[in-house]
Motif scaffolding. Structure first.
Motif, PDB file in Angstrom:
ATOM      1  N   MET A   1       0.993  -6.159   9.047  1.00  0.00           N
ATOM      2  CA  MET A   1       1.237  -4.944   8.269  1.00  0.00           C
ATOM      3  C   MET A   1       2.550  -4.323   8.712  1.00  0.00           C
TER       4      MET A   1
ATOM      5  N   GLN B   1      -7.137  -5.823   9.552  1.00  0.00           N
ATOM      6  CA  GLN B   1      -8.487  -6.395   9.639  1.00  0.00           C
ATOM      7  C   GLN B   1      -8.709  -7.540   8.660  1.00  0.00           C
TER       8      GLN B   1
ATOM      9  N   GLN C   1       1.311 -12.106   4.661  1.00  0.00           N
ATOM     10  CA  GLN C   1       0.391 -13.117   5.194  1.00  0.00           C
ATOM     11  C   GLN C   1       1.016 -13.887   6.342  1.00  0.00           C
ATOM     12  N   PRO C   2       0.352 -13.927   7.469  1.00  0.00           N
ATOM     13  CA  PRO C   2       0.892 -14.652   8.618  1.00  0.00           C
ATOM     14  C   PRO C   2       0.622 -16.149   8.483  1.00  0.00           C
TER      15      PRO C   2
ATOM     16  N   LEU D   1       7.771  -0.105  12.781  1.00  0.00           N
ATOM     17  CA  LEU D   1       6.374  -0.146  13.268  1.00  0.00           C
ATOM     18  C   LEU D   1       5.634  -1.280  12.541  1.00  0.00           C
ATOM     19  N   ILE D   2       5.115  -2.215  13.308  1.00  0.00           N
ATOM     20  CA  ILE D   2       4.415  -3.367  12.718  1.00  0.00           C
ATOM     21  C   ILE D   2       3.044  -3.506  13.369  1.00  0.00           C
ATOM     22  N   ALA D   3       2.036  -3.775  12.552  1.00  0.00           N
ATOM     23  CA  ALA D   3       0.695  -3.990  13.107  1.00  0.00           C
ATOM     24  C   ALA D   3       0.366  -5.475  13.067  1.00  0.00           C
ATOM     25  N   PHE D   4       0.055  -6.019  14.251  1.00  0.00           N
ATOM     26  CA  PHE D   4      -0.424  -7.409  14.348  1.00  0.00           C
ATOM     27  C   PHE D   4      -1.903  -7.382  14.698  1.00  0.00           C
ATOM     28  N   HIS D   5      -2.802  -7.519  13.789  1.00  0.00           N
ATOM     29  CA  HIS D   5      -2.711  -7.618  12.341  1.00  0.00           C
ATOM     30  C   HIS D   5      -3.715  -6.670  11.743  1.00  0.00           C
TER      31      HIS D   5
ATOM     32  N   GLN E   1       4.412  -1.425   8.570  1.00  0.00           N
ATOM     33  CA  GLN E   1       3.891  -0.097   8.264  1.00  0.00           C
ATOM     34  C   GLN E   1       4.980   0.947   8.111  1.00  0.00           C
ATOM     35  N   GLY E   2       5.195   1.371   6.880  1.00  0.00           N
ATOM     36  CA  GLY E   2       6.057   2.516   6.671  1.00  0.00           C
ATOM     37  C   GLY E   2       7.446   2.184   6.200  1.00  0.00           C
TER      38      GLY E   2
ATOM     39  N   ILE F   1       0.873  -1.181   0.000  1.00  0.00           N
ATOM     40  CA  ILE F   1       0.000   0.000   0.000  1.00  0.00           C
ATOM     41  C   ILE F   1       0.903   1.222   0.000  1.00  0.00           C
TER      42      ILE F   1
ATOM     43  N   THR G   1       3.284   0.550   3.084  1.00  0.00           N
ATOM     44  CA  THR G   1       3.048  -0.611   3.952  1.00  0.00           C
ATOM     45  C   THR G   1       3.092  -1.912   3.161  1.00  0.00           C
TER      46      THR G   1
END
Ligand code: SRM
Ligand code: SRM
Ligand code: SRM
Ligand code: SRM
Ligand code: SF4
Ligand code: SF4
Ligand code: SF4
Ligand code: SF4
Ligand code: SF4
Ligand code: SF4
Ligand code: SF4
Ligand code: SF4
Lengths: 355, 419, 355, 419
Positions: D133, D128, D96-97, D122-126, D135-136, D74, D92
Motif C-alpha cells: 500500500m 491485509q 500487487q507484490p 509512507l509505504i505499508a508492507f502489506h 499510502q498517501g 483508495i 492510496t
C-alpha cells in the motif's frame, strides 16, 4: 351415587415392588460385571451381590405371555422383575446358581437372553398400524421382523459398543434418536379431502403447524378449505394430525429412511443427533426386507471397522462420512446435504479429508 | 366358536423367526374362547391384516376419558368398523408405572387380571414415555378399568397438552454410577404437577426425565423438556491397584488407545508406572473412563444434579437438545428438593404463559432467546450453559457495565457465602 | 499524445526477486529447525540450508526505515528479503555465521527479532484513523501500543503455541480472526444527518445493508431520508459506509471488544471462529491501556495453563469457558450468550461440565 | 522550515517503547526539509493528532483512478482540510507484490524512489489482502506514480466489487510442508481475472488465497472466496529412527499426551517399541503430528489441492468459513491448471449472474443452498463437502432414486476409468 372421583396418586413408590437386595443396597452399589451376555452382576459397598438376567420381549404382550414371564420369575427367580426403557424384562436373583437355570428356561420359552453390553438391544418401539391414528407403517411388525434378523446380535456381545435402534412410524418420530433409526419419510404432499376440512379442522392452527408455511386458507368449491403450495411442501405430514382430511400417508410414496449416529449418552462426545443415510426405501410389510438389509449392512461394517467402545457416531467421526458411504455402499446424494436451519454448520469448513 | 378368524397371510409371516411374536400373542387372545375380548381381537387382527395389505392405518381419534380427568386415555375408533365391527373401539389407557419400572409378580398378575376383565388382554411394557399401555378397550369399559387400577394405587399418565408421564433410570436401585435418588426426583416432580397432567391446559406437552448419571440411560437431554441428570463435583475415585490390573490385562497400548486418548478433554494420562493421572479439574464427567474401567474408577462423593431444558423431537423446527439451565445443585435436604420443585414450577408457569399453542419449551426458548427465558424463570446466566460464547459481533452491548457489575456482585456474594 | 494505457501485468513472477537458494531448492525442502527465537533453518533434500531471520516492523513505514532495512539486508544479509502476512520482514542467508551479526544489527537498529514458533507474532494491522473513511479507532497506534507491551513475547518463544493477534478498527473487521482480536464494538445506533441523506446515499442499498432490517425509508422535514428502528438496531455500523450521514462512530460509545480463539489452521481441530470475551472497553488513545491489560492477562493465564502445542482455542476447549472466565477474571454476561443465526449450536446440550 | 509542525502530544506517546514507531517514521518525513511530501506529512500528523484527541476519523471517500482502470486506488479526502490543508488529499495505491512477497533490495529501493517522488514516502508492507500500500498522494500524482510502478512490472490490485489481490504463502520456496506450487496457482488464477480486477463490475469482491498445506498460513478458509490449499493423498512419510529419537528425547508420556492423543481422528498409536503406527486411511492431514515431529514425519508424495469456497468476514450474515468444493485434484500438468482456472471461471461467472448486490460468494451459497451452487458451477455433490449428513427429516426426497442412480453411475464410471 355420585361418580367415583379419581385418586390422583401419580407415580407409585417403587420400593414396595423392588427386589429386597436392591432396597437394602439402594444407592450403595460399587461396581458391576457382565459374566456373560444378558447377565449383569452388581456388587454393593455392603458386599452384597445381585444378578440381573435380561430377556427380550415383544413389548405388546398378551396376558398369557405376561403371566408366563411371571411364572418363570416365581419359579426360577425371586418374584421380582423390572422392565428397561427398551422393553426388555429383567429378572433379579440373589444367587449366581440361579442364573443358568433361569437362562435355560427363558430360552426354552422363546425369550432371548441378551441386550446387555456391546450388543444390539431391543428396538425402541412405537404404535404403528396397531393403534396410532397417523402411522405410515407398522411398528410392532417392523420391530419383530428386524429383531428376528438381529437375534444373534442381541444374544451376543460382539459389537464394538452398545447399539440402540429406534423406529418411528411417522415423521413425528416418537421413537427418538438412535444409533440406527428406521423412520417413515413421506415423499408426496398431502391429498386434501376438501369436503371435510371445514368440519374437522381448525384452519388457523393447521396453517400454523406447517414448518415451511406452505399451507394457506382457501375457498374450494365455495367451501372454506386449505391449499398447499406443493413446491414449498416438504411432505413432513405435520398438518395431518390436526387435520386428518390432509391425508399424507400413501401406500407407495410413504417411504422408509434410515438415519445413523444418534447418541444420547454424554460418554466421550456430547449427545448427537442422527443423520440421514438412506431414503426411498420401500415400506414393505410384513417383513420390510429392504430396510432390514440396509440395517444389517451398516451393522456389519460397523462391527468390522469400529474400535472397542466406539458407538456408531464415534466410529463415523473417526472414519468420516465419505468412508461410511463407501463401506456401506449406500449412495450419497444431494438430499444428504442439509438445508434446514443452521445447515451451514454441517458443511466441511476445513481440509480435514481422508483419502 | 363365536366368530371366525380372518385370513391373515401377511401377519402370519410375523409368527416365524426367533424373536417373540406379538401376532402369536394377539392370536392367542383372539382364540381365547369365551373371553370378552375375543371378538375384538379377532377383528383387530382383521383390521391389522387389512393395514398390512393396503399399507395404511385405519384408526381415528375422538374424545374419551375418565371422570375427573381431561386426558390419559388415547381414544381410537376404527374407520373400517363396517368390516371389523368388534374392534370399532380400541382405546388405550396410559398408566404410570412405579418409578424405575420395578414390579413383583403379584402386581403384574393383578394388572393382567384387570385387563383381562375390562380390556383386550394386550398390554405394552412400556410406551416410549414410560407408561404401561393398556391397549384396547371399548368406550364403556374405560372407566371401570381405570377405577380398578386406580384403586390398586395406579394413576393415569399424561396425554395432550399436559405434563406427561416421566421416566427415571434404575439408578440407585442397582447401578454404581448413580449420583441421585432418581425415583425420588421423578416422584417429587411429576407428583407435584398432577393437576397439569390430568387436566391438559398447557400450550403443549411437558416431559420430565431423570437419569442418575451422564450416561443418560433415559435419553433425557433429547427427549425431555426438563432433564435431571446426576453428576458429582469432587474428584472421581481411582483405585490405582485396579488400574494396574486393568493395564496389565489389556496392555498399555490398549489403555492408551481406548481410554486415555478417548477422553474428550485430555484429562487422563497414563504414568510410566501404569498408574493413572486424572486431571479432575478438567474432567467433564463424561463417564467414558469410568464405564470402561468399572472396578478401577468410580464417581465422586459430592453428588448432585445438572438440569437441562428444552429437549424434544422434530416438530416444528427440527429436533432440539436440552440446554444446561442449572449446572449443578445438591439434592440432599428437603430444601434442595423444594428448590428443584420451585424451578420446575417457575418453568411450567412461564411456559404456560409465554409459549404459543403447540410450542414446546425448547421451541419457546429458541424463539424468545435463552436470556429472556432465564430472566423469566429467575435464573442467572452462567458460562456452563453454553459450549462457547458468541461468535458474531452483531449484538448491542450498551448495558455492558451493568451486566458486568451483576456478575461481580454475584461472585462477591458467592465468595462471602463460602467463607 | 494518447494517454498511456496500463500494462495489465497482474501478480509479478517472484523468482526474479527470490534468494537463489530458494530458487534452486524450490519445492525440495526437507525439514526445518528453529535454532533460536526469530531464526528458522530450513534444510533441503539437496542438502542445502537456508537461515531466515525474522524481524518486526511497524508495517506503515517511511522510506527511510525501509531503506535502512535494505542497507542491513545488503550489509549483513544477502540482499534478499520477504515480508510475512504479519508484516514481519525476513532476511535469508546462506551461512549460519551471518545469523548472529544480523540479529545484533537489527536489534541495535530497533527491529525486534522474533515472531517465530510459539511466540506472539506481530499483530495483523488495519488502517484506522490514518487512512480509512469509517474507523472507530486507530490501527497503527493500537498495534504499536500493544506490541510495546508484548515485546518480550515477540522476541521469546515461550508461549504454548504461536499466538496470532488481530485488530480491526470497525465492525467490518478487515483484521480477520485471531487467537486474540481487539475490535471496535459500537453501542449506540447511528446518528442521522437527515439533510445529507438524499444527496449522498442510495436509500434502497442502505436499507438492504442492515443485517436486522432496522432501516426504513422515511420523509424527514419533507426530505427523503432514512429512519432507524432503534430497538431493533444492533449498532453494527454496516449502514455507515454506504451512507456516511448515518454516523456510527462515537468518541465515547464506540467501544472495544476482545475476542479469543479464532484459528485458521487445520492443525488438530478444524478452523474456528473467535468468541466474544470482553466488551465495553474504552477506546482510549494513545495507548489503550485497558485493552492492553486484558490482552496481557489473557496471555498470562494461557501461558501458565496451556499445554505445549495448544493454540488458544485448543486450550479453552480443554479447560472450558467457565474456567477461562474464572482465570482471566473477566465477567460473564448475557451478551456472551449467542443469539445470532444458528446460536442454538452454541448452547451446552450436554452434561459436559467441569467443577 | 516551510511549515511548523503541529503539536502532537498524544502521538508523541507512541514514540516511546521498544517496538518500531510509525509516528517516528512519519515525523521523519514531516521534517524532511524540501521534500514534496513534507507539508502533506506535517498536516497528516496534525489530522491524526486531531483524531486521537477527538476519537474520530476525518477521511471521506471519492472517485480517483488511473486511466484504463476502474479500481485499485483508495481515494481519501480530508473532512478537516481547512485545518490541515496540505493533507486534504491522501490517496492510496494498492499494488500487487510478487507472489509470496519476495523482494531484493534493489527492487525495494526502486519502490521507495517512486514514492518519494510521487507520494508521501509512507509505504505499508502489506495490506491485509496482500497489497503493497503506497499510502498517501494527491489526486494529481496518482497517475504518474502508477505509470512508473507499472513500467517496473507492477500492477494495481483490486478494490470495490472486483476480483481482489490474492495471497500465497512462502510455501515451496522455503517450506517442507508445501504440497503445491503456490505462486503458480496464485498467478494462474489472479492473472486470469485481471479484467474483473481492474474494472469492478461484480456483485461484490472476490478473493483468492493459496496455502501450500493445511496449516493454512494464508488464512484462506476464512478470508477467501476461493481458497486453494495443498494436501496429499498417499501415506505420510515416517522416519521411524527419527521417531525413536524424538520419543527418547521427549519421553513416552510427552509423546502420548502431545502427539498421539491430539490426533483429531485417533489415527496415531505409539507402539511398545517406540515406533509410530499411522492409520493413514483415517488421517485427515491436519498437520499436527507433522508440525511437532518435523524431522520424523513429512507429507506424502501424491500431492494436490483442496478447494474451498465462500469464506469471508462479518457482513451481513456473520463470518463464514469456506466449504470444500473440490476435495482433491492433482495440479501437475497444464491441463490440471486449466481445470482449476475453469472452476474459477465458472464460479465467478455464476457469482456475477446470481449474487445480489453486495453479496459475497459465501452469502450467495447460504441463500441459494450449496446444492444449487454446485449445479450452477457444474460440480457433483461429494460427501467430503460436508462434516455430516442432514439431521432434520424436513426434506422432500421424491427423486431419491434418480439421485441415487447418478451416484452409482458416477462410481461405475470412476471405477471404469481407474481400471
Ligand atoms: C437398564 C437400563 C436403564 C433402565 O433404567 O432401564 C440401562 C442400564 C445400564 N446402562 Fe444404560 N441402560 C439402559 C438404557 C440406556 C440408554 C437408552 C436407550 O437404550 O435408549 C442409553 C443411551 C443411549 C444413547 O446414547 O443413545 C444408555 C447408555 C449407557 C451407556 C453409554 C454408552 C456409550 O458409550 O455411549 C453406558 C455405559 C456403558 O456402556 O458402560 C450405560 C451403562 C449401563 C449400565 C452398565 C450401568 C450400570 O453400571 O449398571 C447398566 C447395564 C447396562 C447393560 O446393558 O450392560 N448405559 N443406556 C437401560 C437398558 C436398556 C436396554 O434394555 O437395552
Ligand atoms: C404411545 C407412544 C409411542 C409408543 O408406542 O410408545 C406415542 C404415541 C403418539 N405420539 Fe408420541 N408417543 C410416545 C412417546 C413419544 C416420545 C418419546 C418420549 O416421550 O421419550 C416422543 C419424543 C420426545 C418428545 O416429547 O419430543 C414423542 C413425540 C411425539 C410428538 C412430537 C412432539 C414434538 O414436539 O416434536 C407428537 C405430536 C404431537 O404431540 O402433536 C406425538 C404424538 C403422538 C400421538 C398422540 C399421535 C397423535 O397426535 O395422535 C401418538 C398416539 C399413538 C397411540 O395411538 O397411542 N408424539 N412421543 C409413546 C407414548 C407412550 C407412553 O405414554 O409411554
Ligand atoms: C512466514 C509465514 C508464511 C508467509 O508466507 O508469510 C509462515 C511460515 C511458517 N509457518 Fe505459518 N506462517 C505464517 C503465518 C501463519 C498464519 C497466518 C497468520 O499469522 O495470520 C497461520 C494461521 C494462523 C491461525 O490459525 O490463525 C499459520 C499457521 C501455522 C501453523 C499451525 C499452528 C497451529 O498449531 O495451529 C504452523 C505449524 C507449526 O506451528 O508448526 C505453521 C508453520 C509454519 C512454518 C514452520 C512452516 C515451515 O515449515 O516453514 C513456517 C515458519 C513459522 C514460524 O514462524 O516458526 N504455521 N502461519 C507466516 C508468518 C507470519 C508471521 O510473521 O508471524
Ligand atoms: C486496507 C485494508 C486494511 C489494511 O490496512 O490492511 C482494508 C481496508 C478497507 N476495507 Fe477491508 N481492508 C483490507 C483487507 C480486508 C480483509 C482481509 C483479507 O483480505 O484477508 C477483509 C476480511 C476478509 C474478507 O474479504 O471478508 C476485509 C473485509 C472488508 C469488508 C467486509 C467484507 C465482508 O464481506 O464482510 C469491507 C466492507 C465492504 O467491502 O463493503 C471492507 C472494506 C474496506 C474499506 C474499503 C472500507 C470502506 O468501505 O471504505 C477499507 C479501506 C481502508 C483504506 O482507507 O485503505 N473490508 N478487508 C486491507 C486491504 C489492503 C490490501 O489490499 O492489501
Ligand atoms: S411415530 Fe407417529 S405414527 Fe408412530 S406412534 Fe408416534 S405419532 Fe403415531
Ligand atoms: S406436509 Fe408438512 S410441509 Fe407439506 S403442507 Fe403439510 S405441514 Fe406443510
Ligand atoms: S443413567 Fe447412569 S445411573 Fe442411571 S442406570 Fe444409566 S448408568 Fe446407571
Ligand atoms: S470421565 Fe470422561 S472426561 Fe472425565 S476423565 Fe474420564 S474420560 Fe475424561
Ligand atoms: S476494519 Fe473498518 S475501519 Fe479498519 S480498515 Fe477495515 S474498513 Fe476501515
Ligand atoms: S447500525 Fe447496523 S443494525 Fe443499526 S441501522 Fe445501521 S446497519 Fe442496521
Ligand atoms: S501454509 Fe503450509 S506450505 Fe505454506 S508456508 Fe504455511 S506451513 Fe508452509
Ligand atoms: S496429520 Fe493430523 S490427522 Fe493425520 S495422523 Fe497426524 S495428527 Fe492425525
Amino acid at each position: 351415587m355420585p361418580p367415583r372421583m379419581p385418586i390422583e396418586s401419580g407415580v407409585p413408590d417403587p420400593f414396595q415392588y423392588m427386589h429386597p437386595i436392591m432396597v437394602r443396597n439402594y444407592g450403595a452399589w460399587k461396581h458391576h460385571e457382565r459374566p456373560r451376555p444378558g447377565v449383569l452382576c452388581h456388587t454393593s459397598k455392603n458386599g452384597e451381590q445381585i444378578w440381573t438376567i435380561r430377556a427380550g420381549t415383544q413389548r405388546q404382550m398378551d396376558v398369557y405371555t405376561i403371566r408366563k414371564l411371571c411364572d418363570i420369575a416365581d419359579q426360577y427367580a425371586e418374584g421380582y422383575v423390572r422392565f428397561t426403557i427398551r422393553s426388555n424384562i429383567e429378572f433379579m436373583v440373589s444367587q449366581e446358581s440361579k442364573v443358568a437355570p433361569l437362562i435355560d428356561k427363558l430360552t426354552q420359552e422363546g425369550f432371548p437372553v441378551g441386550g446387555t453390553g456391546p450388543s444390539v438391544s431391543m428396538i425402541a418401539h412405537t404404535q404403528g398400524w396397531l393403534h396410532c391414528d397417523i402411522p405410515g407403517t407398522d411398528a410392532s411388525g417392523v420391530v419383530k421382523a428386524l429383531m428376528d434378523e438381529l437375534y444373534e446380535e442381541f444374544i451376543r456381545e460382539d459389537m464394538p459398543n452398545r447399539v440402540h435402534i429406534t423406529t418411528s412410524c411417522c415423521q413425528i418420530n416418537c421413537g427418538g434418536q438412535g444409533d440406527i433409526a428406521i423412520n417413515i419419510q413421506h415423499t408426496k404432499p398431502p391429498k386434501i379431502n376438501h369436503d371435510l376440512v371445514a368440519n374437522v379442522c381448525e384452519r388457523p392452527s393447521v396453517v400454523a403447524r406447517c414448518p415451511v408455511a406452505a399451507i394457506r386458507p382457501a375457498l374450494v368449491n365455495g367451501k372454506p378449505s386449505l391449499e398447499v403450495d406443493e413446491k414449498k411442501c416438504i411432505c413432513c405430514g405435520a398438518c395431518y394430525p390436526p387435520c386428518p382430511p390432509m391425508q399424507i400417508n400413501d401406500p407407495e410414496h410413504s417411504k422408509l429412511a434410515i438415519w445413523v449416529g444418534g447418541n444420547h449418552s454424554n460418554a466421550r462426545s456430547k449427545p448427537s443427533f442422527q443423520k440421514l443415510v438412506a431414503a426411498g426405501i420401500p415400506n414393505n410389510p410384513p417383513r420390510w426386507p429392504e430396510a432390514a438389509a440396509i440395517v444389517k449392512k451398516i451393522l456389519r461394517v460397523y462391527k468390522e471397522d469400529a474400535r472397542d467402545w466406539e458407538r456408531l457416531s464415534d466410529w463415523v467421526a473417526r472414519i468420516g462420512w465419505p468412508r461410511f458411504f463407501e463401506l456401506t455402499e449406500l449412495p450419497f446424494t444431494k438430499f444428504h446435504i442439509d438445508n434446514w436451519r443452521g445447515a451451514r454448520r454441517s458443511l466441511n469448513a476445513s481440509t480435514h479429508i481422508r483419502f | 366358536m363365536s366368530k371366525p378368524l380372518h385370513n391373515t397371510p401377511m401377519l402370519d409371516q410375523l409368527e416365524g423367526g426367533p424373536w417373540p411374536s406379538f401376532i402369536t400373542g394377539i392370536k392367542r387372545l383372539a382364540t381365547d374362547e369365551g373371553k370378552s375380548y375375543q371378538p375384538m381381537m379377532i377383528d383387530l387382527l382383521g383390521q391389522l391384516e387389512h393395514s398390512y395389505q393396503t399399507r395404511k392405518g385405519y384408526w381415528k381419534g375422538g374424545t374419551i376419558g375418565v371422570i375427573g380427568y381431561g386426558g390419559g386415555v388415547i381414544p381410537r375408533f376404527s374407520e373400517v368398523a363396517s368390516q371389523f365391527p368388534a374392534s370399532k373401539e380400541f382405546h388405550t389407557l396410559r398408566i404410570q408405572p412405579p418409578a424405575g419400572m420395578h414390579y413383583n409378580t403379584a402386581l403384574i398378575r393383578q394388572l393382567c387380571d384387570v385387563w383381562e376383565k375390562h380390556g383386550s388382554g394386550l398390554i405394552a411394557f412400556h410406551g416410549q414415555s414410560g407408561d404401561i399401555m393398556f391397549q384396547g378397550t371399548t368406550s364403556d369399559n374405560v372407566q371401570s378399568a381405570f377405577d380398578e387400577l386406580n384403586e390398586m394405587g395406579f394413576d393415569l399418565g399424561g396425554a395432550g397438552p399436559a405434563v406427561r408421564t416421566g421416566m427415571s433410570c434404575v439408578g440407585a436401585a442397582r447401578c454404581e454410577q448413580s449420583c441421585a435418588n432418581e425415583q425420588k426426583v421423578l416422584r417429587t416432580l411429576v407428583n407435584n404437577f398432577l393437576d397439569d397432567m390430568h387436566r391438559p391446559a398447557l400450550p403443549y406437552k411437558f416431559k420430565f426425565k431423570v437419569s442418575g448419571c451422564p450416561n443418560d440411560c433415559m435419553n433425557s437431554i433429547e427427549r425431555a423438556d426438563m432433564a435431571i441428570i446426576g453428576t458429582w463435583r469432587d474428584d472421581m475415585k481411582v483405585d490405582q491397584a485396579e488400574v494396574k490390573t486393568f493395564v496389565s490385562k489389556k496392555s498399555r497400548k490398549y489403555v492408551i488407545d481406548n481410554v486415555i486418548s478417548r477422553c474428550p478433554t485430555h484429562a487422563l494420562s497414563l504414568n510410566d508406572d501404569d498408574s493413572l493421572a486424572v486431571d479432575n479439574r478438567n474432567c467433564v464427567r463424561c463417564m467414558h473412563c469410568i464405564n470402561v474401567m468399572t472396578k478401577a474408577l468410580s464417581v465422586g462423593d459430592d453428588k448432585g444434579i445438572t438440569v437441562l431444558m428444552g429437549g424434544k423431537r422434530t416438530l416444528k423446527i427440527g429436533d432440539l437438545m436440552g440446554t444446561v439451565i442449572i449446572p449443578f445443585m445438591k439434592l440432599e435436604t428437603q430444601a434442595d428438593y423444594d428448590r428443584l420443585r420451585g424451578i420446575a414450577e417457575a418453568t411450567i408457569e412461564f411456559f404456560a404463559e409465554n409459549a404459543l399453542e403447540h410450542e414446546r419449551t425448547g421451541e419457546m426458548i429458541e424463539r424468545i432467546g435463552l436470556v429472556n427465558f432465564l430472566e423469566g424463570i429467575g435464573v442467572d446466566v452462567d458460562p456452563n450453559m453454553i459450549s462457547e460464547p458468541r461468535q458474531c459481533s452483531y449484538v448491542r452491548t450498551d448495558t455492558w457495565d451493568e451486566e458486568a457489575e451483576k456478575w461481580f456482585t454475584r461472585k462477591a456474594e458467592q465468595q462471602a457465602a463460602a467463607t
